[in-house]
Design a protein around this motif. Structure first.
Motif, PDB file in Angstrom:
ATOM      1  N   ARG A 145     -14.335   9.388   6.429  1.00 20.66           N
ATOM      2  CA  ARG A 145     -13.627   9.488   5.803  1.00 20.66           C
ATOM      3  C   ARG A 145     -14.113   7.466   5.242  1.00 20.66           C
ATOM      4  NH1 ARG A 145      -8.282  12.097   6.811  1.00 20.66           N
ATOM      5  NH2 ARG A 145      -8.680  14.150   5.266  1.00 20.66           N
ATOM      6  N   VAL A 146     -14.325   6.998   3.831  1.00 15.58           N
ATOM      7  CA  VAL A 146     -14.925   5.654   3.959  1.00 15.58           C
ATOM      8  C   VAL A 146     -13.568   4.925   2.900  1.00 15.58           C
ATOM      9  CG1 VAL A 146     -15.956   4.562   2.241  1.00 15.58           C
ATOM     10  CG2 VAL A 146     -17.194   6.878   3.092  1.00 15.58           C
ATOM     11  N   TYR A 147     -13.126   4.335   3.166  1.00  7.55           N
ATOM     12  CA  TYR A 147     -12.097   3.458   3.038  1.00  7.55           C
ATOM     13  C   TYR A 147     -12.803   2.127   2.976  1.00  7.55           C
ATOM     14  CZ  TYR A 147      -9.560   6.173   5.548  1.00  7.55           C
ATOM     15  OH  TYR A 147      -9.095   7.848   5.770  1.00  7.55           O
ATOM     16  N   ASN A 148     -12.185   1.709   0.818  1.00 14.22           N
ATOM     17  CA  ASN A 148     -12.141  -0.004   1.233  1.00 14.22           C
ATOM     18  C   ASN A 148     -11.054  -0.769   1.971  1.00 14.22           C
ATOM     19  OD1 ASN A 148     -12.746  -2.332  -0.564  1.00 14.22           O
ATOM     20  ND2 ASN A 148     -12.624  -2.098  -1.950  1.00 14.22           N
ATOM     21  N   ILE A 149     -11.597  -1.296   3.196  1.00 19.77           N
ATOM     22  CA  ILE A 149     -10.918  -2.057   3.372  1.00 19.77           C
ATOM     23  C   ILE A 149     -10.820  -4.044   3.353  1.00 19.77           C
ATOM     24  CG2 ILE A 149     -11.389  -0.935   5.644  1.00 19.77           C
ATOM     25  CD1 ILE A 149     -12.924  -3.450   6.321  1.00 19.77           C
ATOM     26  N   THR A 150     -11.228  -4.283   2.340  1.00 21.00           N
ATOM     27  CA  THR A 150     -10.987  -5.695   1.243  1.00 21.00           C
ATOM     28  C   THR A 150      -9.763  -5.984   1.106  1.00 21.00           C
ATOM     29  OG1 THR A 150     -13.696  -5.078   0.347  1.00 21.00           O
ATOM     30  CG2 THR A 150     -11.870  -7.417  -0.113  1.00 21.00           C
ATOM     31  N   PRO A 151      -8.926  -5.199   0.535  1.00 20.39           N
ATOM     32  CA  PRO A 151      -7.941  -5.708   0.508  1.00 20.39           C
ATOM     33  C   PRO A 151      -6.942  -5.721   1.162  1.00 20.39           C
ATOM     34  CG  PRO A 151      -7.652  -3.427  -0.249  1.00 20.39           C
ATOM     35  CD  PRO A 151      -9.121  -3.127   0.076  1.00 20.39           C
TER      36      PRO A 151
ATOM     37  N   SER B 111       0.606  -1.586  -0.339  1.00 20.49           N
ATOM     38  CA  SER B 111       0.317  -0.167   0.055  1.00 20.49           C
ATOM     39  C   SER B 111       0.929   1.077  -0.145  1.00 20.49           C
ATOM     40  CB  SER B 111      -0.967  -0.150   1.188  1.00 20.49           C
ATOM     41  OG  SER B 111      -0.673  -0.099   2.603  1.00 20.49           O
ATOM     42  N   GLY B 112       2.301   1.462   0.084  1.00 20.75           N
ATOM     43  CA  GLY B 112       2.793   2.314  -0.233  1.00 20.75           C
ATOM     44  C   GLY B 112       3.491   2.807  -1.281  1.00 20.75           C
ATOM     45  N   HIS B 113       3.117   1.737  -1.819  1.00 22.51           N
ATOM     46  CA  HIS B 113       3.701   2.325  -3.293  1.00 22.51           C
ATOM     47  C   HIS B 113       2.477   3.503  -3.382  1.00 22.51           C
ATOM     48  CE1 HIS B 113       5.213   2.017  -6.857  1.00 22.51           C
ATOM     49  NE2 HIS B 113       5.597   1.507  -6.912  1.00 22.51           N
ATOM     50  N   PRO B 114       3.621   5.041  -4.424  1.00 24.55           N
ATOM     51  CA  PRO B 114       2.913   5.658  -4.543  1.00 24.55           C
ATOM     52  C   PRO B 114       1.937   5.601  -5.660  1.00 24.55           C
ATOM     53  CG  PRO B 114       5.944   5.849  -4.490  1.00 24.55           C
ATOM     54  CD  PRO B 114       4.725   4.869  -4.396  1.00 24.55           C
ATOM     55  N   THR B 115       1.891   4.818  -6.704  1.00 28.19           N
ATOM     56  CA  THR B 115       0.737   4.358  -8.001  1.00 28.19           C
ATOM     57  C   THR B 115       0.397   3.405  -6.787  1.00 28.19           C
ATOM     58  OG1 THR B 115       2.356   2.493  -8.401  1.00 28.19           O
ATOM     59  CG2 THR B 115       2.313   5.227  -9.106  1.00 28.19           C
ATOM     60  N   ALA B 116      -0.135   3.341  -5.784  1.00 28.11           N
ATOM     61  CA  ALA B 116      -1.223   2.092  -5.538  1.00 28.11           C
ATOM     62  C   ALA B 116      -2.283   2.477  -5.201  1.00 28.11           C
ATOM     63  CB  ALA B 116      -0.202   1.535  -3.963  1.00 28.11           C
ATOM     64  N   ASP B 117      -3.161   1.265  -6.092  1.00 31.12           N
ATOM     65  CA  ASP B 117      -4.427   1.642  -5.828  1.00 31.12           C
ATOM     66  C   ASP B 117      -4.815   0.889  -5.494  1.00 31.12           C
ATOM     67  OD1 ASP B 117      -6.891   3.404  -5.845  1.00 31.12           O
ATOM     68  OD2 ASP B 117      -7.300   3.234  -8.707  1.00 31.12           O
ATOM     69  N   LEU B 118      -5.594   0.984  -4.415  1.00 31.45           N
ATOM     70  CA  LEU B 118      -6.752  -0.465  -3.607  1.00 31.45           C
ATOM     71  C   LEU B 118      -7.945   0.085  -3.082  1.00 31.45           C
ATOM     72  CD1 LEU B 118      -3.480  -1.573  -1.497  1.00 31.45           C
ATOM     73  CD2 LEU B 118      -4.352  -2.487  -3.584  1.00 31.45           C
ATOM     74  N   ARG B 119      -8.418   0.893  -3.908  1.00 32.52           N
ATOM     75  CA  ARG B 119     -10.096   1.523  -3.479  1.00 32.52           C
ATOM     76  C   ARG B 119     -11.014  -0.126  -4.073  1.00 32.52           C
ATOM     77  NH1 ARG B 119     -11.284   7.260  -5.377  1.00 32.52           N
ATOM     78  NH2 ARG B 119     -10.574   6.528  -7.835  1.00 32.52           N
ATOM     79  N   GLY B 120     -10.296  -0.539  -5.187  1.00 33.52           N
ATOM     80  CA  GLY B 120     -11.919  -0.892  -5.914  1.00 33.52           C
ATOM     81  C   GLY B 120     -12.509  -0.933  -6.819  1.00 33.52           C
TER      82      GLY B 120
ATOM     83  N   GLY C 207     -20.181 -10.975  -2.793  1.00 33.32           N
ATOM     84  CA  GLY C 207     -19.483 -10.512  -3.297  1.00 33.32           C
ATOM     85  C   GLY C 207     -18.804  -9.090  -3.424  1.00 33.32           C
ATOM     86  N   LYS C 208     -19.715  -8.640  -2.587  1.00 39.51           N
ATOM     87  CA  LYS C 208     -18.986  -7.358  -2.178  1.00 39.51           C
ATOM     88  C   LYS C 208     -17.798  -6.731  -1.504  1.00 39.51           C
ATOM     89  CE  LYS C 208     -24.198  -5.975  -2.539  1.00 39.51           C
ATOM     90  NZ  LYS C 208     -25.352  -5.733  -1.982  1.00 39.51           N
ATOM     91  N   ASP C 209     -17.381  -5.758  -1.582  1.00 37.66           N
ATOM     92  CA  ASP C 209     -16.406  -5.040  -0.950  1.00 37.66           C
ATOM     93  C   ASP C 209     -16.445  -4.399  -0.183  1.00 37.66           C
ATOM     94  OD1 ASP C 209     -14.499  -5.421  -2.976  1.00 37.66           O
ATOM     95  OD2 ASP C 209     -14.535  -4.013  -3.639  1.00 37.66           O
TER      96      ASP C 209
END
Ligand code: HEM
Length: 385
Positions: free
Chosen positions: A302-308, A260-269, A292-294
């Protein structure tokens, strides 16, 4: 004959100077005293020429001859006596007399060179008398043991005066700590309100502390026997057993940081071009991570996608999903408020949490974005519609 008479006079004068009889010195003293009373700052050698008997200058020349005669008669004294009549010591002594107003002893006047001698040793103590009155004042304050207070001379009084300032306040007594041991519950309570700072320094030296008991933030169950030093938040016996799970390989906190620390990381889904969404409560409650939902979670507005993050969560998936589809700020803070979720989930940020009215426009935009991408989240967004 005249020459013989003169020589005899000179010889007698020289003899007087050399011998310095007692009556002559007293005579000089009295003379100089009178002179010094008239004017105090007076060079000591002034009165000498007055006292001297009339000495013509010619006599000095002739005196060398007469000197030999004197040697034959009395004493064998070198030429010094005539050449330079020694400055009589009395003048210097008289100066001292002015200060002390005492007459010097006669035997001491026989010294050729004036020496500083304590005429009155009893009067030379004023420096010590100054420090003496301090002793009775500070002795009752200090209450020192008998070692220092017993034999204190005037010289050691200075050290004794410095010691009270250097002394620490009386050491903490072990007695109150032992007495406090009876009330187990009051240990934590007394520290906060009343004596906030005092009990702390007592702790290391005061021996065993009372039981921390069920009070405080930590000692939940049987904290009676333990709980010596650690504060309630760091008690050796935690309130609850660790609920940390064994993470699968490749899902350590370091792995998550690398992912997740990578600058280009996008884990929002969400599709990459999707802006931050305005998530309403109706949308959020469907993003539970099931069917099957995130899993979305609100933390701090703030809303986070915690799936990953699920496989990386040290507390395990079930625990993490307790906050899915809802505002987990309070739950999160109750369990581990020290965790920096903002930094850890920066790549998982979906949007902000808004009310239903504010989120209608955002809902449409999100649905459109989901349709265009056709991702799994798009299905979720469709369901939200
Ligand atoms: C709100 C729902 C959450 C619950 C109920 C929950 C619960 C837990 C639990 C029970 C533990 C184990 C504590 C232990 O060691 O005994 C834990 C640890 C941890 N959780 Fe969560 N968690 C939640 C959300 C999160 C989130 C969103 C993150 C990521 C930002 C996270 C990060 C961590 C970390 C880093 C630890 C290890 C903490 C440590 O060892 O000090 N948790 N969590």
């Amino acid at each position: 004959m005249a020459l013989l008479g003169i020589s005899l006079i000179v010889a007698s004068v020289v003899l007087l100077i050399l011998r310095r009889p007692e009556w002559l010195q007293q005579f000089w003293r009295s003379l100089y005293r009178q002179a010094s009373q008239n004017q105090l700052p007076r060079p000591p050698q002034r009165p000498i020429p007055r006292i001297e008997e009339p000495k013509p200058e010619d006599i000095d020349k002739v005196s060398e001859k007469k000197k030999k005669k004197e040697d034959e008669e009395r004493i064998a004294v070198p030429e010094k006596k005539v050449v330079s009549p020694p400055p009589p010591p009395p003048p210097t002594v008289v100066i001292q007399e002015n200060g002390t107003t005492d007459n010097p002893d006669s035997p001491r006047e026989e010294q050729t060179t004036p020496k500083a001698s304590a005429a009155n040793p009893s009067d030379s103590v004023p420096a010590f008398t100054l420090s003496v009155p301090e002793l009775p004042q500070q002795q009752p304050k200090v209450e020192e043991p008998a070692v220092t207070s017993s034999s204190l001379s005037t010289s050691t009084s200075s050290s004794s005066t410095a010691s009270p300032s250097m002394m620490m306040p009386p050491p903490p007594l072990p007695v109150p700590a032992a007495a406090r041991g009876g009330g187990g519950l009051s240990a934590n309570l007394t520290r906060q309100p009343g004596t906030s700072t005092l009990p702390l320094p007592n702790r290391p030296s005061g021996g065993p502390l009372p039981n921390r008991g069920p009070g405080g933030g930590g000692g939940g169950g049987g904290g009676g026997s333990g709980g010596l030093f650690p504060p309630p938040t760091h008690s050796t016996k935690p309130a609850k057993p660790s609920r940390a799970v064994v993470l699968t390989p490749g899902h350590s906190p370091l792995d998550w940081a690398r992912l997740s620390g990578h600058p280009t990381a996008d884990l929002r889904g969400l599709p990459k071009e999707t802006p931050y969404l305005r998530v309403t409560p109706s949308i959020l409650k469907k993003m539970t991570g099931r069917k099957g939902k995130d899993a979305w979670m609100v933390l701090g507005g703030r809303v986070y996608n915690i799936t990953p993050y699920i496989p990386f969560h040290p507390g395990g998936e079930p625990e993490l999903l307790r906050g899915a589809g809802r505002d987990g700020t309070k739950l999160f803070g109750e369990i581990h408020p020290w965790v920096n979720y903002e930094g850890m989930l920066a790549a998982c940020l979906v949007g902000i949490y808004v009310s239903e009215e504010d989120g209608e426009a955002a809902l449409a935009a999100a649905a459109a974005a989901a349709k265009s991408s056709g991702a799994s989240t798009g299905e979720g967004m469709d369901e939200m519609d």
